[in-house]
Design a protein around this motif. Structure first.
Motif, PDB file in Angstrom:
ATOM      1  N   VAL A   1       0.844  -1.193   0.000  1.00 37.53           N
ATOM      2  CA  VAL A   1       0.000   0.000   0.000  1.00 37.53           C
ATOM      3  C   VAL A   1       0.880   1.244   0.000  1.00 37.53           C
ATOM      4  O   VAL A   1       1.835   1.334   0.769  1.00 37.53           O
ATOM      5  CB  VAL A   1      -0.930   0.010   1.240  1.00 37.53           C
ATOM      6  N   ALA A   2       0.569   2.200  -0.871  1.00 33.05           N
ATOM      7  CA  ALA A   2       1.309   3.463  -0.946  1.00 33.05           C
ATOM      8  C   ALA A   2       0.579   4.526  -0.135  1.00 33.05           C
ATOM      9  O   ALA A   2      -0.641   4.688  -0.253  1.00 33.05           O
ATOM     10  CB  ALA A   2       1.440   3.918  -2.396  1.00 33.05           C
ATOM     11  N   CYS A   3       1.314   5.252   0.672  1.00 30.90           N
ATOM     12  CA  CYS A   3       0.765   6.341   1.480  1.00 30.90           C
ATOM     13  C   CYS A   3       0.314   7.479   0.561  1.00 30.90           C
ATOM     14  O   CYS A   3       0.992   7.805  -0.411  1.00 30.90           O
ATOM     15  CB  CYS A   3       1.827   6.832   2.454  1.00 30.90           C
ATOM     16  N   GLN A   4      -0.819   8.090   0.882  1.00 27.11           N
ATOM     17  CA  GLN A   4      -1.337   9.205   0.082  1.00 27.11           C
ATOM     18  C   GLN A   4      -0.462  10.445   0.208  1.00 27.11           C
ATOM     19  O   GLN A   4      -0.334  11.215  -0.740  1.00 27.11           O
ATOM     20  CB  GLN A   4      -2.740   9.582   0.543  1.00 27.11           C
ATOM     21  N   ASP A   5       0.157  10.636   1.372  1.00 28.68           N
ATOM     22  CA  ASP A   5       0.910  11.871   1.624  1.00 28.68           C
ATOM     23  C   ASP A   5       2.358  11.826   1.139  1.00 28.68           C
ATOM     24  O   ASP A   5       2.828  12.762   0.495  1.00 28.68           O
ATOM     25  CB  ASP A   5       0.887  12.202   3.118  1.00 28.68           C
TER      26      ASP A   5
ATOM     27  N   GLU B   1       5.795   3.095   0.458  1.00 25.73           N
ATOM     28  CA  GLU B   1       5.067   1.848   0.276  1.00 25.73           C
ATOM     29  C   GLU B   1       5.421   0.885   1.393  1.00 25.73           C
ATOM     30  O   GLU B   1       6.587   0.760   1.761  1.00 25.73           O
ATOM     31  CB  GLU B   1       5.416   1.204  -1.071  1.00 25.73           C
ATOM     32  N   GLN B   2       4.398   0.240   1.956  1.00 22.02           N
ATOM     33  CA  GLN B   2       4.657  -0.788   2.948  1.00 22.02           C
ATOM     34  C   GLN B   2       3.629  -1.895   2.815  1.00 22.02           C
ATOM     35  O   GLN B   2       2.554  -1.695   2.261  1.00 22.02           O
ATOM     36  CB  GLN B   2       4.711  -0.220   4.359  1.00 22.02           C
ATOM     37  N   VAL B   3       3.996  -3.072   3.321  1.00 23.69           N
ATOM     38  CA  VAL B   3       3.158  -4.252   3.202  1.00 23.69           C
ATOM     39  C   VAL B   3       2.207  -4.306   4.393  1.00 23.69           C
ATOM     40  O   VAL B   3       2.621  -4.147   5.543  1.00 23.69           O
ATOM     41  CB  VAL B   3       4.023  -5.526   3.138  1.00 23.69           C
ATOM     42  N   VAL B   4       0.912  -4.519   4.095  1.00 25.59           N
ATOM     43  CA  VAL B   4      -0.132  -4.541   5.115  1.00 25.59           C
ATOM     44  C   VAL B   4      -0.961  -5.813   4.953  1.00 25.59           C
ATOM     45  O   VAL B   4      -1.282  -6.198   3.829  1.00 25.59           O
ATOM     46  CB  VAL B   4      -1.052  -3.297   4.979  1.00 25.59           C
ATOM     47  N   PHE B   5      -1.313  -6.434   6.065  1.00 22.59           N
ATOM     48  CA  PHE B   5      -2.179  -7.610   6.039  1.00 22.59           C
ATOM     49  C   PHE B   5      -3.597  -7.162   5.698  1.00 22.59           C
ATOM     50  O   PHE B   5      -4.083  -6.163   6.213  1.00 22.59           O
ATOM     51  CB  PHE B   5      -2.145  -8.314   7.402  1.00 22.59           C
TER      52      PHE B   5
END
Length: 57
Positions: free
Chosen positions: A8-12, A16-20
């Motif tokens: 998931v990429a942060c809007q701000d 990018e980081q991996v999220v369950f």
């Protein structure tokens, strides 16, 4: 337990980081602290943009 992991990429800050996909707690961006995923009792609601599915189960 079935569930998938998403990048998931942060809007701000575009980090990018991996999220369950069934996150049980709020997930914040590691760089700027913006909320990128919220629990809903089932699948998490992503406030950032989903870049890819990392591992589907």
């Amino acid at each position: 337990m079935a569930g998938s992991f998403f990048r998931v990429a942060c809007q701000d800050c575009e980090n990018e980081q991996v999220v369950f996909g069934k996150a049980a707690s709020e997930v914040n961006c590691a760089v700027c602290g913006t909320t990128i995923a919220r629990p809903t009792g089932g699948d998490a609601e992503f406030t950032g943009s989903v870049v890819e599915t990392v591992e589907a189960r």
